[in-house]
Design an enzyme around this catalytic site. Structure first.
Site, PDB file in Angstrom:
ATOM      1  N   ASP A  51       0.820  -1.212   0.000  1.00  0.00           N
ATOM      2  CA  ASP A  51       0.000   0.000   0.000  1.00  0.00           C
ATOM      3  C   ASP A  51       0.856   1.265   0.000  1.00  0.00           C
ATOM      4  OD1 ASP A  51      -2.377  -1.399   0.037  1.00  0.00           O
ATOM      5  OD2 ASP A  51      -2.495  -1.420   2.224  1.00  0.00           O
ATOM      6  N   TYR A 109       6.641  -9.582   7.338  1.00  0.00           N
ATOM      7  CA  TYR A 109       6.573  -8.132   7.495  1.00  0.00           C
ATOM      8  C   TYR A 109       7.220  -7.731   8.816  1.00  0.00           C
ATOM      9  CZ  TYR A 109       3.239  -7.509   3.645  1.00  0.00           C
ATOM     10  OH  TYR A 109       2.632  -7.457   2.415  1.00  0.00           O
TER      11      TYR A 109
END
Length: 267
Positions: A51, A109
């Site tokens: 994103d 992540y």
């Protein structure tokens, strides 16, 4: 011929990876270069669609080409034309049936948070700032409870449009750093905004507003309204892409559940 490209990028000045009608994206930068080289549009296929504002230490994409160019020459050509906030680390030739999305069996992540009395302008976009004191032990206790296979409906964006919201997490832990903490999470895949929602919940635990014991209840409830917050994009890094089951086995042991992709995911 199918080409696999391993890249890194600093996401602060991108609207995300995926091409947008208006605005700067990572995909746009590469497809512009490939169009110039091929004299036609060439589409790239990423392992993950990060994103706006999200960084990538390790990201992959592939594309098909008829050009007979050696991998090191591809790397040089791309890096020569790319802006300073993207870099091609490696280029290789792969089998024609390889696919960056479908052959991806896991992702890791890292979410970086720094704490203190004052916000550091030089950390802007790179880490998220929290002035509050946080109980990292309780946060880690809560984080551990996300490990395993669960339905994460209550921990993703309500805009998430996939048939199944079940994902397997192999790792979920809080690591204390010199000036704050990192949240590290490795999983079979991630739903839209899932990591940022997990971080926001863990911070609520750290503040004492939520308890680790609530995790199983919230997973069972599958209600996003009970977990209403989302952490900022800044501070989130795509750290590793697992393109082979053996990589996951090496990191987490032979007894883990490995998922094969059958359809595109949100990330």
């Amino acid at each position: 011929m199918r080409i696999l490209v391993k890249i890194s990028y600093q996401g602060s000045n991108f609207l995300g990876f995926q091409i947008q009608q208006h605005g700067r994206t990572v995909q746009q930068q590469f497809e512009k270069i490939l169009k110039r080289m091929h004299k036609r549009h060439v589409r790239i296929h990423p392992s993950s669609r990060t994103d706006r504002g999200v960084h990538a230490i390790e990201q992959y994409f592939h594309f098909d080409t008829e050009l007979n160019i050696a991998p090191d020459k591809w790397q040089y050509a791309m890096n020569s034309a790319l802006p300073d906030d993207i870099y091609v680390n490696e280029v290789s030739i792969v089998d024609d049936d390889f696919h960056c999305r479908y052959d991806c069996v896991g992702k890791r992540y890292r979410y970086k948070v720094y704490q203190g009395k004052h916000r550091d302008v030089f950390m802007s976009g790179l880490k998220t700032f929290y002035a509050d004191s946080l109980d990292l032990e309780k946060m880690n206790e809560a984080a551990q409870q996300f490990i395993g296979t669960h339905d994460f409906t209550g921990f993703c964006s309500q805009k998430t449009e996939v048939e199944s919201k079940e994902r397997t997490l192999y790792q979920s832990e809080i690591i204390k750093t010199e000036n704050g903490f990192d949240y590290i999470v490795t999983g079979s895949g991630f739903l839209y905004n899932m990591v940022r929602v997990l971080v926001a919940f863990l911070i609520e635990v750290g503040k004492g507003k939520r308890q680790p014991e609530e995790v199983p209840i919230l997973l069972e409830a599958k209600d996003r309204k009970q977990v209403p917050f989302t952490a900022p994009a800044e501070g989130l890094y795509l750290e590793k892409i697992y393109l082979a089951p053996q990589e996951l086995i090496n990191d987490f042991g032979p007894d883990i559940k490995i998922h094969r992709k059958k359809s595109l995911e949100n990330d």
